[in-house]
Scaffold this motif. Structure first.
Motif, short mmCIF file in Angstrom:
data_model
loop_
_atom_site.label_atom_id
_atom_site.label_comp_id
_atom_site.label_asym_id
_atom_site.label_seq_id
_atom_site.Cartn_x
_atom_site.Cartn_y
_atom_site.Cartn_z
N SER A 236 0.72 -1.08 0.00
CA SER A 236 -0.16 0.05 0.08
C SER A 236 0.84 1.23 0.02
O SER A 236 1.98 1.14 0.49
CB SER A 236 -0.79 0.22 1.28
N THR A 237 0.20 2.35 -0.49
CA THR A 237 0.87 3.53 -0.54
C THR A 237 1.52 3.91 0.88
O THR A 237 2.92 4.59 0.90
CB THR A 237 0.00 4.62 -1.03
N SER A 238 0.80 3.74 1.94
CA SER A 238 1.19 4.15 3.38
C SER A 238 2.58 3.37 3.68
O SER A 238 3.04 3.75 4.69
CB SER A 238 0.08 3.73 4.31
N GLU A 239 2.95 2.17 2.80
CA GLU A 239 4.04 1.43 3.32
C GLU A 239 5.56 2.17 2.64
O GLU A 239 6.41 1.85 2.86
CB GLU A 239 4.11 0.01 2.86
N PHE A 240 5.09 3.22 1.86
CA PHE A 240 6.26 3.88 0.99
C PHE A 240 5.87 5.50 1.35
O PHE A 240 5.65 6.00 0.05
CB PHE A 240 6.27 3.71 -0.51
N PRO A 241 5.91 6.29 2.43
CA PRO A 241 5.62 7.46 2.30
C PRO A 241 6.61 8.20 1.56
O PRO A 241 7.74 8.07 1.62
CB PRO A 241 5.86 7.96 3.93
N ARG A 242 6.15 9.21 0.90
CA ARG A 242 6.96 10.09 -0.01
C ARG A 242 6.45 11.67 0.29
O ARG A 242 5.51 11.85 1.08
CB ARG A 242 6.47 9.83 -1.41
N PRO A 243 7.52 12.57 0.12
CA PRO A 243 7.11 14.03 0.49
C PRO A 243 5.93 14.41 -0.04
O PRO A 243 5.14 15.27 0.56
CB PRO A 243 8.47 14.70 0.12
#
Ligand code: NAP
Length: 276
Positions: A236-243
């Motif tokens: 999921s996106t939450s596993e790869f936080p980006r600025p």
């Protein structure tokens, strides 16, 4: 016809220049060193004796834009305005390239060209401002929004996946962002088609047909490259936080009949392997 491509050394600009050259058109493809779009004078000088200008110049570093919004704005908004104004002065038709990031990414059905802008990232805000600036200065300009681009002449997701395939046994790729992987060559072809068809000024959408997630895209890259797609695992996106926040849903409607993303990807990979 004589064409000018600002940002003509980038991933999309290079493919557009090559397509125009192959069709025997006169084309001047300029990078930022010879035509910085932040300078109205530089843009005016480059636009002498030009019939069509395609503005592909942009600050495209989405995450870096969060901390450098003013610099991104000077290229994506002020620069776009300069190209639009110079095009009006010289009677040059303009095409401006924009992005799905001008939308909020929260929809569940495809965004039409007239859907209200509501960008959620600094990059999206600067690109949305660029659209407004182009519309205000040059209502005859075509504004073509595209998304999830990949092409031979720039770093891109397909190249990254194939490199990682050689380095790791498995990969985890986000599976909760939906979009339309689009080959820069197909976008170049669309630009020419829209102009040949006499498309009206305003918003147009230019993405491949169909839709998928980044994980689905990666699995198809593996499959078409003869690799095991099960080596690509969803996350999921939450596993790869980006600025910069990423749009969860970036599917655009109203496309001018671009082919399916899978077919285009097969074409891109065939070109890549024939060049090896
Ligand atoms: N890549 C994507 O997935 C994607 C998705 C949606 C929309 N778009 C839009 O598609 C267009 C093309 O993107 P791309 O992927 O081809 O980007 P790219 O490879 O990063 O090319 C952008 C070009 O802009 C030029 N540029 C930067 N600052 C400039 C300045 N001040 N003056 C003149 N040129 C300048 C750069 O030229 P130099 O190298 O000479 O500095 C660079 O080659 C952009 O408008 C982008 O916003 C891209």
């Amino acid at each position: 016809m004589r064409w000018l491509i600002t940002g003509g050394r980038g991933m999309f600009g290079t493919d557009l220049a090559l397509l125009l050259q192959a069709r025997g058109e006169g084309v001047v493809a300029v990078g930022s060193s010879s035509c910085d779009v932040r300078s109205l004078d530089a843009v005016r000088a480059a636009m002498r004796d030009i019939d069509v200008v395609v503005n592909a110049a942009a600050w495209t570093a989405v995450d870096d834009a969060e901390a450098h919004e003013a610099e991104a704005f000077s290229i994506n908004a002020t620069g776009a305005r300069n190209v639009a104004a110079a095009a009006v002065e010289s009677g040059t038709r303009m095409v401006h390239i924009s992005t799905d990031y001008v939308f909020d990414g929260a929809a569940t059905t495809p965004y039409g060209p007239e859907h209200p802008q509501d960008p959620r990232s600094a990059y999206g805000r600067t690109k949305a401002a660029g659209e407004w600036a182009v519309r205000a200065a040059n209502p005859d300009a075509l504004i073509i929004r595209t998304a999830w681009l990949y092409g031979e002449h720039g770093p891109n997701f397909v190249k990254t996946m194939l490199r990682l395939a050689g380095e790791r046994e498995t990969l985890t790729v986000v599976d909760d962002q939906m979009g339309q992987p689009t080959w820069t060559r197909d976008l170049a072809d669309l630009v020419l088609r829209l102009l040949a068809d006499g498309a009206r000024g305003g918003y147009h959408h230019g993405t491949a047909s169909g839709q998928t997630t980044w994980c689905g895209f990666a699995q198809e890259i593996f499959r078409l490259a003869g690799l095991d797609p099960d080596r690509v695992l969803p996350c999921s996106t939450s596993e790869f936080p980006r600025p910069a926040p990423r749009p969860a849903y970036s599917v655009l409607a109203g496309n001018s009949a671009m082919r399916d993303w899978r077919t285009a990807l097969g074409g891109y990979l065939a070109v890549q392997s024939s060049q090896r």
